[in-house]
Write a protein that holds these residues in place. Structure first.
Motif, PDB file in Angstrom:
ATOM      1  N   ASN A 153       0.699  -1.334   0.125  1.00  0.00           N
ATOM      2  CA  ASN A 153      -0.046   0.045   0.110  1.00  0.00           C
ATOM      3  C   ASN A 153       0.835   1.313   0.183  1.00  0.00           C
ATOM      4  OD1 ASN A 153       0.998  -0.244   2.548  1.00  0.00           O
ATOM      5  ND2 ASN A 153      -1.022   0.241   3.777  1.00  0.00           N
ATOM      6  N   ILE A 154       2.429   1.011   0.003  1.00  0.00           N
ATOM      7  CA  ILE A 154       2.867   2.339  -0.174  1.00  0.00           C
ATOM      8  C   ILE A 154       2.746   2.851  -1.314  1.00  0.00           C
ATOM      9  CG2 ILE A 154       4.882   1.301  -1.040  1.00  0.00           C
ATOM     10  CD1 ILE A 154       6.756   2.804   0.523  1.00  0.00           C
ATOM     11  N   ASP A 193      -0.025   3.752  -2.649  1.00  0.00           N
ATOM     12  CA  ASP A 193      -1.222   4.771  -2.581  1.00  0.00           C
ATOM     13  C   ASP A 193      -1.110   5.767  -1.577  1.00  0.00           C
ATOM     14  OD1 ASP A 193      -2.810   2.647  -3.976  1.00  0.00           O
ATOM     15  OD2 ASP A 193      -3.269   1.704  -2.513  1.00  0.00           O
ATOM     16  N   LYS A 194       0.202   6.006  -1.147  1.00  0.00           N
ATOM     17  CA  LYS A 194       0.263   7.044   0.030  1.00  0.00           C
ATOM     18  C   LYS A 194       0.988   8.435  -0.799  1.00  0.00           C
ATOM     19  CE  LYS A 194       1.665   4.030   3.935  1.00  0.00           C
ATOM     20  NZ  LYS A 194       2.880   3.859   4.707  1.00  0.00           N
ATOM     21  N   PRO A 195       0.170   9.386  -0.489  1.00  0.00           N
ATOM     22  CA  PRO A 195       0.252  10.684  -0.880  1.00  0.00           C
ATOM     23  C   PRO A 195       1.940  11.249  -1.046  1.00  0.00           C
ATOM     24  CG  PRO A 195      -1.414  10.826   0.264  1.00  0.00           C
ATOM     25  CD  PRO A 195      -0.804   9.509   0.675  1.00  0.00           C
ATOM     26  N   VAL A 196       2.756  11.034  -0.070  1.00  0.00           N
ATOM     27  CA  VAL A 196       4.055  11.281  -0.035  1.00  0.00           C
ATOM     28  C   VAL A 196       4.690  10.536  -1.146  1.00  0.00           C
ATOM     29  CG1 VAL A 196       6.265  11.269   1.508  1.00  0.00           C
ATOM     30  CG2 VAL A 196       4.095  11.890   2.647  1.00  0.00           C
ATOM     31  N   CYS A 242      -1.736   1.603  -8.751  1.00  0.00           N
ATOM     32  CA  CYS A 242      -2.302   1.647  -7.351  1.00  0.00           C
ATOM     33  C   CYS A 242      -1.768   0.067  -6.706  1.00  0.00           C
ATOM     34  CB  CYS A 242      -3.669   1.606  -7.562  1.00  0.00           C
ATOM     35  SG  CYS A 242      -4.675   0.368  -8.469  1.00  0.00           S
ATOM     36  N   SER A 243      -2.359   0.030  -5.649  1.00  0.00           N
ATOM     37  CA  SER A 243      -1.840  -1.093  -4.794  1.00  0.00           C
ATOM     38  C   SER A 243      -2.634  -2.435  -5.524  1.00  0.00           C
ATOM     39  CB  SER A 243      -2.142  -0.976  -3.350  1.00  0.00           C
ATOM     40  OG  SER A 243      -3.593  -0.661  -3.216  1.00  0.00           O
TER      41      SER A 243
END
Length: 398
Positions: A93-94, A96-99, A116-117
């Motif tokens: 899920n990394i 999907d993270k905004p950062v 995406c994940s």
């Protein structure tokens, strides 16, 4: 390979190859190091100083494929993300993270997208299946294969890892591959482990090629191969005339078996688990000799005066060391004191780590044999309010 250095404001900057620049450009690089960026034009920087000086250079080497001017394709971006997640064991899920998205999109054209994940998971499954197919194809040409297996617990999950080893028939070089790192549900009983190993061998179609499997001396592994493993003397015993002289051979009509199988609904066809011959890890065996077998020998010979005296010395010493090792793990203050006085952190024995007891004693032996080593060690013992290491105990360690 090009170096990076940090400028006066902490930014990472690249130093162009000196051979590709004139003498004046070289002077510019070292006169104004904070103005240069890798593969970029000069970027003016505001400075609180009226003059420039040469700052300490901290080199960080990196590898770049190409000149940096090539157009990045969607395929290259997807491949780089997959490698990053797999090789650095990042959570899926990394992506999907905004950062993470903001970092990846820096400098990329708007036409490229970050998967995406859900898509990443699908790609990883496809890559894993392709890897299994590739290993299966390679092993199909190998006649003899040796395996290693190990079972462990991390967090609240249990895992079984299996590796395969063989000799390349062309180069005669030993080659290896990781076959599985699978989650085991429930307890690590011998039958569960045997079934998992057999399933993995079936998956790679090597169930009849594995000559031996090396494991530790865990009772579950030992029993699994004792019950389901192949006995090397099985065929000899099977055809031994003395053992089978009085046995009668019963002939069964194959037609009856087929007809009964077609009409019966109670017959379940289950793959019979069959494992290879078992080999116990020599390193783990020697570790048991240095720990369990020493205690066993003391208990069996404690009636002898000299053995009883040695046993008391052994128990007394290890009682001190066990408390010493525990204090290092429990207190950061103690750990800092140990490192300050001895210049090292102590190696602590671990039952699940092979050779750990031996390695811990070797380290203490090295410390004691250094000039003033025993005095330094006892200084640390005093700091922790523990009994000192006596001269006879130091001799015992040696």
């Amino acid at each position: 390979m090009r170096p990076l250095f940090r400028g006066p404001y902490g930014q990472l900057q690249g130093v162009p190859a000196l051979s590709s620049h004139s003498k004046s450009s070289q002077n510019q690089v070292f006169k104004f190091p904070h103005k240069f960026l890798t593969d970029q034009k000069l970027i003016p920087q505001s400075s609180p100083h009226n003059h420039y000086s040469i700052y300490p250079v901290i080199c960080i080497y990196y590898f770049r494929i190409g000149t940096g001017n090539e157009i990045i394709t969607q395929k290259q971006l997807d491949s780089a993300i997959i490698k990053f997640v797999v090789q650095d064991t990042q959570p899926i899920n990394i992506v999907d993270k905004p950062v993470f998205l903001n970092l990846i999109r820096l400098g990329l054209p708007k036409t490229l997208t970050v998967m995406c994940s859900k898509t990443l998971k699908t790609r990883l499954n496809s890559a894993a299946n392709a890897m299994v197919d590739n290993i299966t194809k390679t092993l199909s040409n190998i006649e003899y294969i040796s395996e290693t297996a190990d079972c462990w617990t991390q967090g609240k999950k249990s895992y079984l890892g299996i590796t395969a080893h063989w000799i390349n028939i062309t180069t005669l070089v030993r080659e290896s591959a990781s076959l599985a790192c699978t989650v085991i549900k429930g307890r690590h009983t011998f039958d569960v482990i045997a079934q998992e190993i057999y399933n993995i061998n079936i998956k790679y179609k090597i169930q009849n090629k594995v000559t031996s499997t090396t494991t530790d001396n865990g009772s579950n592994f030992v029993k699994a191969f004792r019950v389901f493993g192949i006995d090397k003397n099985y065929e000899e015993n099977l055809f031994d005339e003395d053992q089978n002289r009085d046995e009668e051979i019963e002939l069964i009509d194959l037609t009856d078996i087929i007809e009964n199988a077609e009409s019966s609904t109670e017959i379940d066809y289950v793959n019979e688990v069959s494992l290879s011959a078992h080999r116990r890890c020599v390193s783990h065996t020697l570790n048991l000799v240095a720990t369990n077998d020493v205690e066993k020998w003391f208990n069996e010979n404690e009636r002898k005066a000299d053995v009883l005296q040695l046993k008391k010395l052994y128990r007394k010493l290890f009682a001190k060391l066990t408390k010493f090792w525990s204090k290092q793990n429990q207190s950061t203050i103690v750990a800092e004191n140990i490192h300050e006085v001895l210049n090292v952190y102590l190696r602590v024995p671990n039952k699940t780590r092979w050779n750990s007891t031996y390695d811990a004693l070797i380290q203490l032996k090295r410390i004691i044999n250094e000039p003033g080593g025993l005095e330094k060690l006892n200084h640390v013992m005093d700091f922790n309010t523990l009994p000192r290491i006596l001269n006879e105990e130091a001799v015992f360690i040696n």
